[in-house]
Design a protein around this motif. Structure first.
Motif, PDB file in Angstrom:
ATOM      1  N   ASP A 173      -1.467   4.171  -5.198  1.00  0.00           N
ATOM      2  CA  ASP A 173      -2.551   2.920  -4.557  1.00  0.00           C
ATOM      3  C   ASP A 173      -3.899   2.797  -5.694  1.00  0.00           C
ATOM      4  O   ASP A 173      -5.174   2.993  -5.481  1.00  0.00           O
TER       5      ASP A 173
ATOM      6  N   ALA B  50      -0.537   8.671  -2.611  1.00  0.00           N
ATOM      7  CA  ALA B  50      -1.654   7.204  -2.810  1.00  0.00           C
ATOM      8  C   ALA B  50      -2.731   7.728  -2.832  1.00  0.00           C
ATOM      9  O   ALA B  50      -3.872   6.541  -2.983  1.00  0.00           O
TER      10      ALA B  50
ATOM     11  N   VAL C 235      -4.631  13.834   1.997  1.00  0.00           N
ATOM     12  CA  VAL C 235      -5.938  12.480   2.638  1.00  0.00           C
ATOM     13  C   VAL C 235      -7.435  13.318   2.940  1.00  0.00           C
ATOM     14  O   VAL C 235      -8.305  12.689   3.186  1.00  0.00           O
TER      15      VAL C 235
ATOM     16  N   HIS D 201      -5.808   0.538  -5.163  1.00  0.00           N
ATOM     17  CA  HIS D 201      -6.589  -0.557  -4.452  1.00  0.00           C
ATOM     18  C   HIS D 201      -7.519   0.597  -3.626  1.00  0.00           C
ATOM     19  O   HIS D 201      -8.140   0.746  -2.780  1.00  0.00           O
ATOM     20  N   LYS D 202      -7.254   2.237  -4.307  1.00  0.00           N
ATOM     21  CA  LYS D 202      -7.788   3.497  -3.621  1.00  0.00           C
ATOM     22  C   LYS D 202      -8.308   3.758  -5.156  1.00  0.00           C
ATOM     23  O   LYS D 202      -9.757   2.996  -5.421  1.00  0.00           O
TER      24      LYS D 202
ATOM     25  N   ASP E   2       3.912  12.418  -3.018  1.00  0.00           N
ATOM     26  CA  ASP E   2       2.677  10.640  -2.416  1.00  0.00           C
ATOM     27  C   ASP E   2       1.043  10.832  -3.096  1.00  0.00           C
ATOM     28  O   ASP E   2       0.590  12.183  -2.590  1.00  0.00           O
TER      29      ASP E   2
ATOM     30  N   GLY F 140      -3.247  15.092  -3.761  1.00  0.00           N
ATOM     31  CA  GLY F 140      -4.010  14.739  -2.844  1.00  0.00           C
ATOM     32  C   GLY F 140      -3.556  13.835  -1.264  1.00  0.00           C
ATOM     33  O   GLY F 140      -3.580  13.234  -1.088  1.00  0.00           O
TER      34      GLY F 140
ATOM     35  N   GLY G 172       0.992  -1.215   0.306  1.00  0.00           N
ATOM     36  CA  GLY G 172      -0.113  -0.044   0.366  1.00  0.00           C
ATOM     37  C   GLY G 172       1.026   1.180   0.173  1.00  0.00           C
ATOM     38  O   GLY G 172       2.251   0.872  -0.434  1.00  0.00           O
ATOM     39  N   GLY G 173       0.190   2.247   0.294  1.00  0.00           N
ATOM     40  CA  GLY G 173       0.845   3.847  -0.385  1.00  0.00           C
ATOM     41  C   GLY G 173       1.828   3.942   1.010  1.00  0.00           C
ATOM     42  O   GLY G 173       2.606   4.134   1.081  1.00  0.00           O
ATOM     43  N   SER G 174       1.399   3.246   1.957  1.00  0.00           N
ATOM     44  CA  SER G 174       2.849   3.236   3.447  1.00  0.00           C
ATOM     45  C   SER G 174       3.767   2.706   3.197  1.00  0.00           C
ATOM     46  O   SER G 174       5.500   3.315   3.396  1.00  0.00           O
TER      47      SER G 174
ATOM     48  N   HIS H 160       0.394  12.794   4.730  1.00  0.00           N
ATOM     49  CA  HIS H 160      -0.115  11.458   5.595  1.00  0.00           C
ATOM     50  C   HIS H 160       0.506  10.759   6.221  1.00  0.00           C
ATOM     51  O   HIS H 160       1.767  11.187   6.497  1.00  0.00           O
TER      52      HIS H 160
HETATM   53  C1  LIG Z   1      -2.232  10.168   0.735  1.00  0.00           C
HETATM   54  C2  LIG Z   1      -1.968   9.081   1.263  1.00  0.00           C
HETATM   55  N1  LIG Z   1      -0.945   8.388   1.460  1.00  0.00           N
HETATM   56  C3  LIG Z   1      -0.662   7.453   1.950  1.00  0.00           C
HETATM   57  C4  LIG Z   1      -1.755   6.551   2.385  1.00  0.00           C
HETATM   58  C5  LIG Z   1      -1.320   5.091   2.972  1.00  0.00           C
HETATM   59  O1  LIG Z   1      -2.237   4.270   1.929  1.00  0.00           O
HETATM   60  P1  LIG Z   1      -2.141   2.690   2.378  1.00  0.00           P
HETATM   61  O2  LIG Z   1      -3.130   3.400   3.652  1.00  0.00           O
HETATM   62  O3  LIG Z   1      -2.321   2.291   1.566  1.00  0.00           O
HETATM   63  O4  LIG Z   1      -1.143   1.835   3.640  1.00  0.00           O
HETATM   64  C6  LIG Z   1      -3.236   7.053   2.259  1.00  0.00           C
HETATM   65  C7  LIG Z   1      -3.777   6.418   2.635  1.00  0.00           C
HETATM   66  O5  LIG Z   1      -5.456   6.537   2.962  1.00  0.00           O
HETATM   67  C8  LIG Z   1      -3.107   8.114   2.137  1.00  0.00           C
HETATM   68  O6  LIG Z   1      -4.660   8.776   1.394  1.00  0.00           O
END
Ligand SMILES: Cc1ncc(COP(=O)(O)O)c(C=O)c1O
Length: 459
Positions: free
Chosen positions: A285, A260, A233, A287-288, A258, A231, A140-142, A176
Motif C-alpha cells: 500500500d 499492505a 496490522v 498510501h501507507k 500481505d 507486517g 488499497g490492500g483490501s 488482517h
Molecule cells: C496488513 C494489512 N493488510 C491489509 C490492509 C487493508 O488495506 P486497505 O485499508 O488499504 O484496504 C491493512 C490496512 O491497514 C493492513 O494493515
C-alpha cells in the motif's frame, strides 16, 4: 455553450483559491490538534444541506475550512491504524491526474497512463526486491488481497466457469481482516480459512501450518494458498517468508504475501524481508508506507498469466484492435477493475520529486521512531511493552489503570492520536509510525500524554 462551462478567468481564480486553501492547510498542520474536536451531531449538522437548484459558484470553497476543522488532520501527531501522512507533491499529482481525466483501462484508452503505471509498478517491484514482477495499482490492500486470492483460487481450484468448489486457505491468527473478507467474497468461505496460531513473536507457527495442511489433505480437502503477513496490522510481525515459500513449493500452494502495511519497508530494511521475491503475489500500500494520499494500493505478481486467467472476460466494446505488444496491453485483463483512476501520476511525480534516498531515509526514520517509543515505554515503571516491535507499530499498556479510559483521554487531550489493539486477549495501546511529519518530540509526547491521561484518571 454548456450549463457547466466556466469562464477562463473564473476558473483561474477558483484554482488559485483552491491552491491557497491547500497551502494554508499544509502550513497549519503543525498547530492543528491530533484529532478534531467534533461529534456525530456536529458532523451531521455540517452535512445537512439540500442540493440547491441554482449553483453557488466560487462560494462553494468557503466550506473547506469547516470541513477541514472536522476532518482527521494529516499531521505529525496521528499514529493510529496504519495511516499514511499524505505527501503534498502526490496530492498535487492527484489533482493533475483528475485534470487529465484518464481512464487507465488499456493502452487504447490511455496510452500515457498505461505507460506511466507500468513504469511505476516496475519501480515499486524493484524497491521491495521483486524485480520483474508485474501488477497494477488499486484502491488499497483490501482490493489487492482480494485480487491475489482470486488469482490463487483460479490457479489452484478453477471456479470462474463452474463455480466454487471446496478448498482451504492458510493464514495466521494475526492476518488482517481483509483476508477473511476476500475468502468470503470469493465463495471459499471463512470456515475454510485456517487460522494458524502464532509463536511468541506473533509469526505464524510453521509446525501448526504443516499439521493443518496435512490434516486437510488427509480429510480429502483441497489446500490452495498460504497467506503470509509481511507486517501484521497489530505489531508488524513478518512471517518466516523463506520457510513458507518452501512449504508452498513443496505442497504446490500459491504463496500470497500481505505486505499492505509492512512491504514497502523493504526499501529501507531489506534484511527483514528476505524471501519476499519468492511470493506468487504481494499486496503493498503506497498510501501507507510511501506516504501517498489515499488511495494508492498495489498488487504485484511474479507471473501475469494467472492474473489473465483470473480476470479474463472482456466485452467487444473494449477489445483492443492491434497486435502491437505495447498497444494491445489492457489492465482489465489483469485486474478486477475496468474504469481505473490515473493513480500512477501521483507516484510518478512524488517518487521522482524526492528521489529514492529520501523515501528510504523517511521509512528508516519511522523505524527509529518506533524503537525510540519502545525504549521510552520500557523506561516508565507504570507502562509495559506487550509485544516485540519488528517494524513501526508499538503495542503497550498501563500496568494498573484502565487502558480504554486512558485512550479516550489521550484522544481528548489532542496532542497525539493513538489507537488500540488486542494482544493476548488484552486491550492495549498502539502507536504506528508511517508518518513523514512526525518528530522525536511527537514520539516522546505519546508517553508523556499517556502518563498525563493516567494521572487525570486519579484526579
Ligand atoms: C496488513 C494489512 N493488510 C491489509 C490492509 C487493508 O488495506 P486497505 O485499508 O488499504 O484496504 C491493512 C490496512 O491497514 C493492513 O494493515
Amino acid at each position: 455553450m454548456s450549463a457547466l462551462d466556466i469562464a477562463d478567468h473564473d476558473l483561474a481564480r477558483f484554482l488559485d483559491n483552491a491552491a491557497g486553501l491547500a497551502k494554508r492547510y499544509w502550513a497549519s498542520l503543525e498547530e492543528r490538534r491530533a484529532y478534531p474536536v467534533t461529534s456525530g451531531t456536529e458532523t451531521h449538522r455540517l452535512s445537512q444541506r439540500s442540493w440547491a437548484e441554482d449553483g453557488l459558484g466560487a462560494a462553494v470553497l468557503e466550506d473547506f475550512e469547516t470541513i477541514a476543522a472536522h476532518a482527521r488532520p494529516s499531521g505529525g501527531k496521528f499514529f493510529a491504524y496504519v495511516a499514511g501522512s499524505g505527501e503534498p507533491v502526490s496530492a498535487i499529482g492527484d489533482l493533475l491526474a483528475s485534470v487529465l481525466n484518464q481512464n487507465v483501462t488499456s493502452w487504447r484508452s490511455s496510452p500515457a497512463g498505461v505507460a506511466i503505471e507500468q513504469a511505476v509498478i516496475g519501480w515499486l517491484a524493484e524497491a521491495v526486491g521483486c524485480n520483474g514482477f508485474s501488477g497494477s495499482l488499486c484502491g488499497g490492500g483490501s482490493a489487492a488481497n482480494l485480487m491475489a486470492l482470486a488469482m490463487a483460487r483460479e490457479a489452484k481450484a478453477p471456479a470462474n466457469e463452474t463455480g466454487a468448489r471446496p478448498c482451504t486457505v492458510y493464514a495466521s491468527t494475526e492476518v488482517h481482516m481483509a483476508v477473511p473478507k476476500a475468502v468470503a467474497l470469493l465463495g471459499i468461505g471463512r470456515d475454510n480459512l485456517r487460522s494458524i496460531p502464532v509463536d511468541g513473536d506473533m509469526r505464524i507457527r510453521v509446525d501448526a501450518l504443516e499439521a493443518a495442511i496435512a490434516a486437510d489433505r488427509k480429510a480429502g480437502r483441497l489446500p490452495i494458498a498460504i497467506v503470509a503477513s509481511a507486517g501484521t496490522v497489530n505489531i508488524g510481525a513478518i512471517d518466516p517468508l523463506p520457510t513458507l515459500a518452501d512449504i508452498a513449493a513443496r505442497e504446490g500452494l500459491w504463496l500470497h504475501v500481505d505486505g499492505a502495511y509492512g512491504g514497502l519497508a523493504a526499501l529501507a530494511a531489506p534484511e527483514k524481508f528476505v524471501g519476499l521475491d519468492r511470493a506468487d503475489s504481494l499486496a503493498i500500500d503506497a498510501h501507507k508506507w510511501l506516504y501517498q494520499p489515499i488511495d494508492c494500493g498495489c498488487l504485484l505478481y511474479r507471473d501475469r498469466q494467472p492474473a489473465r486467467v483470473a480476470f479474463t472476460g472482456a466485452g467487444d466494446y473494449v477489445k483492443v484492435m492491434t497486435d502491437d505488444p505495447i498497444e494491445s496491453f489492457a489492465f482489465f485483463d489483469e485486474s478486477m477493475e475496468l474504469s481505473r483512476r490515473f493513480r500512477a501520476l501521483k507516484l510518478w511525480l512524488s517518487l521522482q520529486y524526492h528521489g529514492r534516498r529520501a523515501y528510504r531515509e523517511t521509512i528508516a526514520e519511522d523505524l527509529r521512531h518506533a524503537q525510540l517509543l519502545a525504549r521510552e515505554v520500557a523506561a516508565q515503571p507504570d507502562l509495559e511493552l506487550v509485544a516485540p516491535t519488528p517494524l513501526s507499530a508499538v503495542c503497550f499498556r498501563h500496568r494498573t489503570k484502565d487502558n480504554k479510559a486512558i485512550l479516550r483521554r489521550v484522544v481528548a487531550r489532542g496532542r497525539v492520536y493513538i489507537s488500540n489493539a488486542t494482544i493476548g486477549g488484552q486491550f492495549v495501546l498502539r502507536a504506528c509510525f508511517v508518518n513523514h511529519r512526525a518528530t522525536e518530540d511527537d514520539v516522546r509526547a505519546i508517553v508523556s500524554e499517556v502518563i498525563a491521561a493516567a494521572d487525570e484518571l486519579n484526579a
